[in-house]
Design a protein around this motif. Structure first.
Motif, mmCIF file in Angstrom:
data_model
loop_
_atom_site.group_PDB
_atom_site.id
_atom_site.type_symbol
_atom_site.label_atom_id
_atom_site.label_comp_id
_atom_site.label_asym_id
_atom_site.label_seq_id
_atom_site.Cartn_x
_atom_site.Cartn_y
_atom_site.Cartn_z
ATOM 1 N N PRO A 1 0.752 -1.306 -0.084
ATOM 2 C CA PRO A 1 -0.032 0.049 -0.064
ATOM 3 C C PRO A 1 0.728 1.402 0.059
ATOM 4 N N ARG A 2 0.270 2.483 -0.225
ATOM 5 C CA ARG A 2 1.136 3.752 -0.062
ATOM 6 C C ARG A 2 1.311 4.063 1.422
ATOM 7 N N HIS A 3 0.348 3.833 2.057
ATOM 8 C CA HIS A 3 0.564 4.005 3.611
ATOM 9 C C HIS A 3 0.304 2.903 4.486
ATOM 10 N N LYS A 4 0.895 2.467 5.574
ATOM 11 C CA LYS A 4 0.315 1.535 6.704
ATOM 12 C C LYS A 4 0.702 1.951 8.149
ATOM 13 N N ILE A 5 0.009 1.843 8.755
ATOM 14 C CA ILE A 5 -0.072 2.019 10.064
ATOM 15 C C ILE A 5 -0.390 0.717 10.904
ATOM 16 N N THR A 6 0.589 0.348 11.928
ATOM 17 C CA THR A 6 0.582 -0.955 12.421
ATOM 18 C C THR A 6 1.028 -0.615 13.794
ATOM 19 N N LYS A 7 0.506 -1.665 14.761
ATOM 20 C CA LYS A 7 0.840 -1.743 16.059
ATOM 21 C C LYS A 7 2.234 -2.483 16.228
ATOM 22 N N ARG A 8 3.013 -2.071 17.151
ATOM 23 C CA ARG A 8 4.265 -2.678 17.311
ATOM 24 C C ARG A 8 3.980 -4.262 17.603
ATOM 25 N N GLY A 9 4.797 -5.056 16.999
ATOM 26 C CA GLY A 9 4.632 -6.663 17.314
ATOM 27 C C GLY A 9 4.005 -7.068 16.098
ATOM 28 N N GLN A 10 3.139 -6.309 15.309
ATOM 29 C CA GLN A 10 2.308 -6.985 14.188
ATOM 30 C C GLN A 10 3.365 -7.100 12.878
ATOM 31 N N ASN A 11 2.851 -8.171 12.137
ATOM 32 C CA ASN A 11 3.692 -8.340 10.751
ATOM 33 C C ASN A 11 3.001 -7.462 9.845
ATOM 34 N N VAL A 12 3.884 -7.096 8.799
ATOM 35 C CA VAL A 12 3.371 -6.192 7.744
ATOM 36 C C VAL A 12 4.146 -6.849 6.508
ATOM 37 N N THR B 1 7.763 -9.139 -2.457
ATOM 38 C CA THR B 1 7.139 -8.792 -1.531
ATOM 39 C C THR B 1 8.492 -8.340 -0.391
ATOM 40 N N LEU B 2 8.143 -7.400 0.531
ATOM 41 C CA LEU B 2 9.028 -7.239 1.752
ATOM 42 C C LEU B 2 8.027 -7.363 2.942
ATOM 43 N N GLU B 3 8.702 -8.473 3.762
ATOM 44 C CA GLU B 3 7.710 -8.456 5.010
ATOM 45 C C GLU B 3 8.675 -8.334 6.078
ATOM 46 N N ILE B 4 8.021 -7.666 7.077
ATOM 47 C CA ILE B 4 8.562 -7.351 8.543
ATOM 48 C C ILE B 4 7.945 -7.910 9.638
ATOM 49 N N GLN B 5 8.436 -9.063 10.196
ATOM 50 C CA GLN B 5 7.904 -9.466 11.267
ATOM 51 C C GLN B 5 8.186 -9.035 12.492
ATOM 52 N N ARG B 6 7.159 -8.802 13.778
ATOM 53 C CA ARG B 6 7.386 -8.351 14.812
ATOM 54 C C ARG B 6 7.789 -6.894 14.826
ATOM 55 N N THR B 7 7.061 -6.067 14.308
ATOM 56 C CA THR B 7 7.545 -4.506 13.807
ATOM 57 C C THR B 7 8.086 -4.061 15.318
ATOM 58 N N GLU B 8 8.688 -2.991 15.005
ATOM 59 C CA GLU B 8 9.350 -2.164 15.935
ATOM 60 C C GLU B 8 9.163 -0.750 15.651
ATOM 61 N N GLN B 9 9.355 0.102 16.569
ATOM 62 C CA GLN B 9 8.948 1.829 16.187
ATOM 63 C C GLN B 9 10.179 2.055 15.240
ATOM 64 N N GLY B 10 11.286 1.532 15.622
ATOM 65 C CA GLY B 10 12.306 1.882 14.575
ATOM 66 C C GLY B 10 12.079 1.330 13.046
ATOM 67 N N ASP B 11 11.201 0.689 13.040
ATOM 68 C CA ASP B 11 11.109 0.223 11.653
ATOM 69 C C ASP B 11 9.831 1.261 10.676
ATOM 70 N N SER B 12 9.720 2.315 11.460
ATOM 71 C CA SER B 12 8.856 3.316 10.832
ATOM 72 C C SER B 12 9.955 4.017 9.867
ATOM 73 N N ALA B 13 9.321 4.230 8.534
ATOM 74 C CA ALA B 13 9.950 4.637 7.559
ATOM 75 C C ALA B 13 9.378 4.854 6.213
ATOM 76 N N MET B 14 9.875 5.265 5.199
ATOM 77 C CA MET B 14 9.398 5.005 3.645
ATOM 78 C C MET B 14 10.306 3.674 3.198
ATOM 79 N N VAL C 1 4.867 2.715 12.705
ATOM 80 C CA VAL C 1 4.629 1.503 13.807
ATOM 81 C C VAL C 1 4.226 2.383 14.974
ATOM 82 N N VAL C 2 2.956 1.828 15.822
ATOM 83 C CA VAL C 2 2.645 2.764 16.832
ATOM 84 C C VAL C 2 2.587 1.642 18.027
#
Lengths: 113, 109
Positions: free
Chosen positions: A8-19, A76-89, A112-113
């Motif tokens: 997507p163009r934008h994605k907001i996810t909670k910390r710990g979720q996979n995207v 595809t690029l997957e990030i598991q267990r997202t962290e706030q430091g993963d917030s980026a373009m 990542v919130v």
């Protein structure tokens, strides 16, 4: 061909979720690249594919990150267990097998919130 | 990876030419000089590239020093839409593009 498409163009996810992000390159381009960019910095290289083979991964790409390019088409690029430091373009680009320039997509902005 | 050095920022007036410098003293014989620009909230955009000779396209011109240790991107007539971060990059087909911090170009109306 409309260029490199990212979703997507934008994605907001909670910390710990996979995207998972998707990139559709220019169809005749053999190479596909992923970059990450934080505010005020230049894009940082993450990984690249030549056809379906992943040829290089940056040390920035921790084991929580995985990228695939099945059949040498979309990636595809997957990030598991997202962290706030993963917030980026997250930027995707493609290029032919030559010294011609890359074509970048518009990116996926992850928060990542 | 060979490095490039660019000024952090530059300002220019609308409708005037802009010369964006880049130093790359450690360039190797197989490195091409690429320029990209990034407008706010967009992905980088390829501008131009060259090896030894000066190059022109519809967006810009690239002047390469005879010893190839420096180059200059020339925007012939700046518009407000040219305000962006401009990246000078050394690239060979065996490698990937590594971005530096670029030059932030501001255009005064």
């Amino acid at each position: 061909d409309t260029g490199v498409s990212q979703n997507p163009r934008h994605k907001i996810t909670k910390r710990g979720q996979n995207v998972t992000f998707r990139c559709d390159p220019i169809s005749e381009h053999n190479r596909l690249y992923w970059y990450r960019q934080t505010l005020g910095q230049g894009p940082e290289f993450l990984t690249y594919f030549q056809n379906e083979a992943q040829l290089e991964k940056s040390r920035l790409l921790s084991d929580r990150f995985s990228a695939e390019r099945p059949k040498g088409s979309f990636s595809t690029l997957e990030i598991q267990r997202t962290e706030q430091g993963d917030s980026a373009m997250y930027l995707c680009a493609s290029s032919p097998l030559s010294v011609y320039g890359y074509t970048f997509g518009s990116g996926t902005r992850l928060t990542v919130v | 990876d060979a490095k490039t050095t660019q000024p952090n920022s530059m300002e220019s007036n609308e409708e005037e030419p802009v010369h964006l410098p880049c130093n790359h003293s450690t360039i190797s014989g197989t490195d091409y000089i690429h320029w990209y620009r990034q407008l706010p909230s967009q992905g980088p955009e390829y501008v131009i590239h060259g090896l030894t000779s000066n190059v022109n396209n519809r967006m810009a011109s690239l002047a390469i020093a005879e010893d190839r240790k420096s180059s200059t991107l020339i925007l012939h007539r700046a518009t407000l839409r040219d305000a962006a971060v401009y990246y000078c990059i050394l690239y060979s087909s065996a490698s990937k593009i590594i971005f530096g911090s670029g030059t932030r170009l501001s255009i005064r109306p």
